[in-house]
Design a protein around this motif. Structure first.
Motif, PDB file in Angstrom:
ATOM      1  N   PHE A 138       0.828  -1.196   0.000  1.00  0.00           N
ATOM      2  CA  PHE A 138       0.000   0.000   0.000  1.00  0.00           C
ATOM      3  C   PHE A 138       0.872   1.259   0.000  1.00  0.00           C
ATOM      4  O   PHE A 138       1.904   1.312   0.678  1.00  0.00           O
ATOM      5  CB  PHE A 138      -0.910   0.029   1.239  1.00  0.00           C
ATOM      6  CG  PHE A 138      -1.909  -1.094   1.291  1.00  0.00           C
ATOM      7  CD1 PHE A 138      -3.090  -1.013   0.575  1.00  0.00           C
ATOM      8  CD2 PHE A 138      -1.673  -2.222   2.055  1.00  0.00           C
ATOM      9  CE1 PHE A 138      -4.015  -2.038   0.614  1.00  0.00           C
ATOM     10  CE2 PHE A 138      -2.585  -3.259   2.101  1.00  0.00           C
ATOM     11  CZ  PHE A 138      -3.767  -3.167   1.378  1.00  0.00           C
TER      12      PHE A 138
ATOM     13  N   ALA B 117       0.490   5.208   0.941  1.00  0.00           N
ATOM     14  CA  ALA B 117      -0.465   5.992   1.714  1.00  0.00           C
ATOM     15  C   ALA B 117       0.183   7.229   2.314  1.00  0.00           C
ATOM     16  O   ALA B 117       1.407   7.313   2.476  1.00  0.00           O
ATOM     17  CB  ALA B 117      -1.068   5.137   2.824  1.00  0.00           C
TER      18      ALA B 117
ATOM     19  N   ILE C 233      -4.863   5.525   1.929  1.00  0.00           N
ATOM     20  CA  ILE C 233      -4.246   4.740   0.854  1.00  0.00           C
ATOM     21  C   ILE C 233      -4.697   5.266  -0.508  1.00  0.00           C
ATOM     22  O   ILE C 233      -5.894   5.315  -0.801  1.00  0.00           O
ATOM     23  CB  ILE C 233      -4.608   3.258   1.008  1.00  0.00           C
ATOM     24  CG1 ILE C 233      -4.065   2.729   2.344  1.00  0.00           C
ATOM     25  CG2 ILE C 233      -4.061   2.438  -0.157  1.00  0.00           C
ATOM     26  CD1 ILE C 233      -4.525   1.332   2.682  1.00  0.00           C
TER      27      ILE C 233
ATOM     28  N   ILE D  95      -2.468   0.805  -4.635  1.00  0.00           N
ATOM     29  CA  ILE D  95      -2.322  -0.569  -4.152  1.00  0.00           C
ATOM     30  C   ILE D  95      -1.614  -1.394  -5.211  1.00  0.00           C
ATOM     31  O   ILE D  95      -1.976  -1.345  -6.393  1.00  0.00           O
ATOM     32  CB  ILE D  95      -3.699  -1.208  -3.848  1.00  0.00           C
ATOM     33  CG1 ILE D  95      -4.467  -0.383  -2.817  1.00  0.00           C
ATOM     34  CG2 ILE D  95      -3.531  -2.643  -3.355  1.00  0.00           C
ATOM     35  CD1 ILE D  95      -5.901  -0.850  -2.628  1.00  0.00           C
TER      36      ILE D  95
END
Length: 252
Positions: free
Chosen positions: A22, A24, A38, A41
């Motif tokens: 992730f 973020a 986030i 991905i």
């Protein structure tokens, strides 16, 4: 190891993969908790995405519309052909491995994975069938006596303050072969039954966590010590007389 954290996805759907990376921005909420926001991905592992062509679908339907006797004969010669006299057990193994994860029933998705029990006397090739599945490159083979000590569901690492999930969670949407289920105690049978029924595992101890445990399962169990199936007027009566199924609710 596992620890639960709250996160917010920005313009992204919840991923199908179990393991992802992730990206973020970390913000602090009103209670001074750090919340990852986030924005990207990347899956670390990919699930198999099988696309069946029209021709393959046609052949599949033709093959599996054979009379059940012919299909059992084909499977008997394909799965561990050195094991003889266990045609119906091999059929159960094959259908379990091919069972779908979910079915749409009455407008909602329900778990459809099969769980098959190979029940009978000792030395009747039950363990060998589980090993045959492992030999096909399909993990995971588990000895219940070892799982009884390490945990099928999960444990809490008190020193590091994290949850270590068991084999049911590790193999979510996959398969588990559990050899010698009669080695599990009553509490573990309760945990196993709930995990298979719900498709999830929840730990509520010093640390809390919840994870999916949607697994196909083939398990083996022996008859009661000193007994054989031939000792019962009806062979199915031996199930209630076996250690893990002394309570009728365990059978259902």
């Amino acid at each position: 190891m596992y620890e639960t954290h709250e996160a917010i996805l920005i313009g992204k759907d919840i991923p199908d993969q179990k393991l992802c990376k992730f990206y973020a921005i970390v913000a602090e909420d009103a209670n001074n908790n750090l919340i990852p926001l986030i924005y990207n991905i990347e899956p670390v592992e990919e699930r198999w995405k099988i696309k069946v062509s029209e021709e393959e679908h046609k052949i599949f339907k033709q093959y599996f519309h054979k009379p059940i006797e012919e299909l059992e004969m084909d499977l008997d010669e394909s799965i561990a052909p050195d094991i003889v006299g266990r045609r119906r057990a091999k059929f159960g193994v094959a259908t379990t491995l091919h069972s779908p994860a979910h079915l749409l029933y009455d407008g909602r998705l329900v778990l459809a994975m099969l769980r098959t029990l190979l029940f009978g006397d000792t030395t009747t090739a039950k363990t060998r069938l589980l090993k045959a599945v492992e030999g096909m490159g399909i993990p995971t083979y588990i000895i219940s006596e070892i799982a009884r000590r390490t945990g099928l569901v999960g444990t809490v690492d008190k020193d590091n303050g994290v949850i270590i999930w068991g084999k049911l969670v590790e193999n979510d949407l996959g398969y588990v072969g559990l050899d010698g289920i009669h080695s599990l105690d009553t509490e573990q049978m309760l945990q196993l039954r709930e995990a298979l029924r719900q498709g999830t595992v929840e730990i509520v101890l010093q640390h809390q966590g919840k994870a999916f445990a949607r697994v196909r399962m083939i398990a083996t169990v022996n008859t009661k010590d000193g007994m054989t199936l031939d000792d019962y007027p009806y062979k199915c009566q031996a199930i209630l007389d076996s250690r893990p199924f002394s309570d009728p609710t365990d059978v259902t």
